[in-house]
Design an enzyme around this catalytic site. Structure first.
Site, PDB file in Angstrom:
ATOM      1  N   ASP A  98      27.290  25.774  45.478  1.00 47.49           N
ATOM      2  CA  ASP A  98      26.134  26.122  46.085  1.00 47.49           C
ATOM      3  C   ASP A  98      24.912  26.840  45.201  1.00 47.49           C
ATOM      4  OD1 ASP A  98      24.236  26.812  48.396  1.00 47.49           O
ATOM      5  OD2 ASP A  98      25.842  27.264  49.816  1.00 47.49           O
ATOM      6  N   ASP A 200      20.100  25.828  47.772  1.00 50.78           N
ATOM      7  CA  ASP A 200      19.530  26.815  48.904  1.00 50.78           C
ATOM      8  C   ASP A 200      18.185  26.941  48.973  1.00 50.78           C
ATOM      9  OD1 ASP A 200      20.516  28.768  50.772  1.00 50.78           O
ATOM     10  OD2 ASP A 200      19.598  30.092  49.524  1.00 50.78           O
ATOM     11  N   GLU A 242      18.490  22.024  50.532  1.00 49.85           N
ATOM     12  CA  GLU A 242      18.305  22.597  51.944  1.00 49.85           C
ATOM     13  C   GLU A 242      16.691  22.721  52.018  1.00 49.85           C
ATOM     14  OE1 GLU A 242      19.172  26.638  54.330  1.00 49.85           O
ATOM     15  OE2 GLU A 242      19.091  26.930  52.391  1.00 49.85           O
ATOM     16  N   HIS A 316      26.755  26.961  58.089  1.00 48.30           N
ATOM     17  CA  HIS A 316      27.171  28.340  58.012  1.00 48.30           C
ATOM     18  C   HIS A 316      26.065  29.184  58.689  1.00 48.30           C
ATOM     19  CE1 HIS A 316      24.582  27.680  54.516  1.00 48.30           C
ATOM     20  NE2 HIS A 316      24.335  29.001  54.467  1.00 48.30           N
ATOM     21  N   ASP A 317      24.943  28.640  58.886  1.00 43.95           N
ATOM     22  CA  ASP A 317      23.688  29.152  59.384  1.00 43.95           C
ATOM     23  C   ASP A 317      23.488  28.811  60.859  1.00 43.95           C
ATOM     24  OD1 ASP A 317      22.891  30.765  57.107  1.00 43.95           O
ATOM     25  OD2 ASP A 317      21.663  29.283  56.445  1.00 43.95           O
TER      26      ASP A 317
END
Length: 571
Positions: A98, A200, A242, A316-317
């Site tokens: 990440d 990210d 993302e 994860h969000d």
């Protein structure tokens, strides 16, 4: 047809803190991931995306990095990471890291230097502005975690900018020295042999705060093309950006073959369309299948000939897929397998979030004290201060809060779901007694075995990778119907997104006979006229008049001895 290697793979996202704890301290770790590689290999996974494992004060569970080239001690050591990389490679599994380069932790040495003085060499690595003439905030931009996006530093008399926590200062991508250091770090990791990066909030690096622009800034794609030249060119790796702001119109700027930027992006239009216009995700709207189909179909068509789609229900969000889009209480297995089928036959690369393959559900906490997520805690305070009841906020958080996806992975019916022999950092969902990997792997009809079959089908049938998408019954409120076509082959996919028995008249062009590739009820041999779909039924039928199909539904139900041992609680 030529296939880029990652187009036919399935990616599995691991949230390291919650995956498996190897040493009993209540926190998942890298050694724990390594110990579960056989599980992931048997599932058919080709790539692991690890949420950040870098050194961090963990203000935002690792998305606040204090050293890009050090491992967080609670996750292990570099020796642990090297062993993971080596053992994964033996199983033909790649590792995606990440990459969080929109911001750092306020404990990063760059920021520690930057805050010392206005003329420090690292000052311009971050975004600083003077107060207004009246001593106020530079502008009215707000943080995504609540409150102003500016924090005042009295030592130097300026504000610094942060789009998330005040402990996550934004990097200034206009600074060429900062960009050079980022690229050097990326190359360092790539040289170690990782398979690529998930990036990210990458759509935010081109921000122009004086104009109020936080996403899609004028130099965003200049930076991404420079990044590609300096780090990715000549390497056969996967990059996934993302990009919450991405639209079908902008997607090819990121992913077009001639653009030399990214392999694919995560877009979230299918997520945000389910949110309230005032309260956002904290007050979700009723599920709207017609709207969801519209978004998914739009993205399938936009990237049909160039670029590439990422396919996902959760991460994860986001909330657990079966809780958000299915029926975790009444039709748990049926709705979880339906969702898997509906997604995995779309064109793009599927992403499975840890626990999705066993149908893990939302946490359903009753008190704000049970939450650990900084966003949830901050937004709870702000909503209550604005007059909303705590109970109403928690009801929304129990549907969409980020901690729903962060409860420990449920490996077995042992205490804490077999995740740890200690006290888990966040409460384990009590339904681990019936929802766990050990039980799922031993059941031929389970959600886990359904995912395993889908992943195997993708490797065996190029039509699932490259076939053209066409949707049908777009206005039907309960059925999702589409086809994939490649040459003379065609697959018909049908999914009932409801707990009702649904009868519908099929368009004439869908009348066919064939062999069921996968189903969560009984196989079908013919489609024509009126069709009755059972609650949350889903199937994919390959026309047998065009191609002979092997028995892809057969599953091994026995649990291998080595995996039985691996799932046992660790001493």
């Amino acid at each position: 047809m030529q296939t880029t290697w990652w187009q036919s793979e399935t990616v599995y996202q691991i949230y390291p803190r919650s995956f498996f704890d190897s040493n009993g301290d209540g926190i998942g770790d890298i050694a724990g991931i390594t110990s579960r590689l056989d599980y992931l290999q048997r599932l058919g996974i080709g790539l692991l995306w690890l949420s950040p494992i870098f050194k961090s004060p963990m203000d935002d569970n690792g998305y606040d990095i204090s050293d890009y080239q050090a491992i967080a001690p609670e996750f292990g050591s570099f020796d642990d990471f090297d062993e993971l990389l080596s053992e994964a490679r033996k199983r033909d599994i790649g590792i995606l890291l990440d990459l969080v380069v929109n911001h750092t932790s306020d404990e990063h040495v760059w920021f520690q230097e930057a805050r010392k003085s206005r003329d420090n060499p690292f000052r311009d690595y971050y975004v600083w502005r003077d107060p207004t003439d009246k001593g106020g905030l530079p502008n009215q931009l707000n943080s995504d975690f609540g409150g102003p996006a500016w924090t005042f530093e009295s030592a130097t008399g300026q504000y610094y900018f942060h789009q998330f926590s005040h402990r996550q200062p934004d990097l200034n991508w206009e600074n060429a020295d900062m960009r050079r250091d980022i690229y050097g770090m990326m190359n360092w990791w790539l040289d170690k042999g990782i398979a690529g990066f998930r990036m990210d909030v990458i759509d935010r690096i081109g921000k122009q705060v004086d104009e109020g622009v936080t996403t899609d800034g004028p130099h965003l794609h200049d930076y991404l093309q420079e990044m590609h030249r300096e780090t990715l060119a000549g390497r056969d790796v996967l990059t996934v950006g993302e990009a919450w702001s991405a639209t079908p119109g902008s997607a090819l700027l990121y992913t077009g073959r001639a653009r030399n930027e990214l392999s694919m992006i995560f877009q979230f239009e299918h997520v945000t369309q389910q949110w309230d216009k005032v309260y956002g995700k904290w007050k979700p709207k009723p599920f709207d299948l017609v709207g969801l189909k519209s978004v998914l179909g739009k993205w399938q068509m936009a990237l049909s000939d160039d670029g590439w789609n990422s396919l996902f229900w959760g991460n994860h969000d986001l909330p657990r897929a079966v809780s958000r889009y299915g029926d975790a209480a009444g039709f748990h297995r049926e709705s979880a397998t339906m969702l898997a089928t509906a997604l995995h036959f779309l064109k793009g690369t599927p992403f499975v979030y840890q626990g999705e393959e066993i149908g893990m559900t939302n946490a359903a906490f009753s008190s704000i004290d049970q939450y650990k997520d900084i966003e949830t805690l901050n937004m709870h305070r702000l909503h209550v201060e604005a007059g909303r009841s705590s109970e109403e906020f928690i009801a929304g958080a129990n549907q969409n809060g980020r901690d729903n996806a962060r409860t420990p992975m449920q490996w077995s019916a042992a205490p804490n779901g077999g995740f740890t022999t200690g006290v888990p950092w966040i409460e384990t969902n009590p339904n681990f007694l019936r929802i766990n990997a050990e039980t799922e792997m031993g059941d031929e009809r389970s959600i886990w075995n359904h995912y395993r079959r889908l992943i195997e089908l993708r490797k065996r049938h190029p039509i699932m990778v490259h076939g053209a998408f066409q949707s049908y019954l777009d206005q039907h409120p309960k059925l999702f119907v589409y086809t994939r076509r490649l040459g003379d082959e065609r697959i018909v996919v049908m999914a009932n997104f409801s707990a009702d028995i649904v009868t519908a008249t099929l368009p004439t062009e869908l009348s066919t006979q064939g062999r069921t590739l996968i189903t969560n009820y009984e196989p079908r041999e013919r489609l024509e006229g009126n069709i009755e779909m059972k609650p949350y039924e889903a199937f994919a039928l390959l026309e047998e008049t065009l191609v002979a199909v092997a028995d892809d539904n057969k599953a091994e139900s026995a649990l291998p001895a080595e995996l039985t041992k691996a799932l046992e609680p660790q001493a």
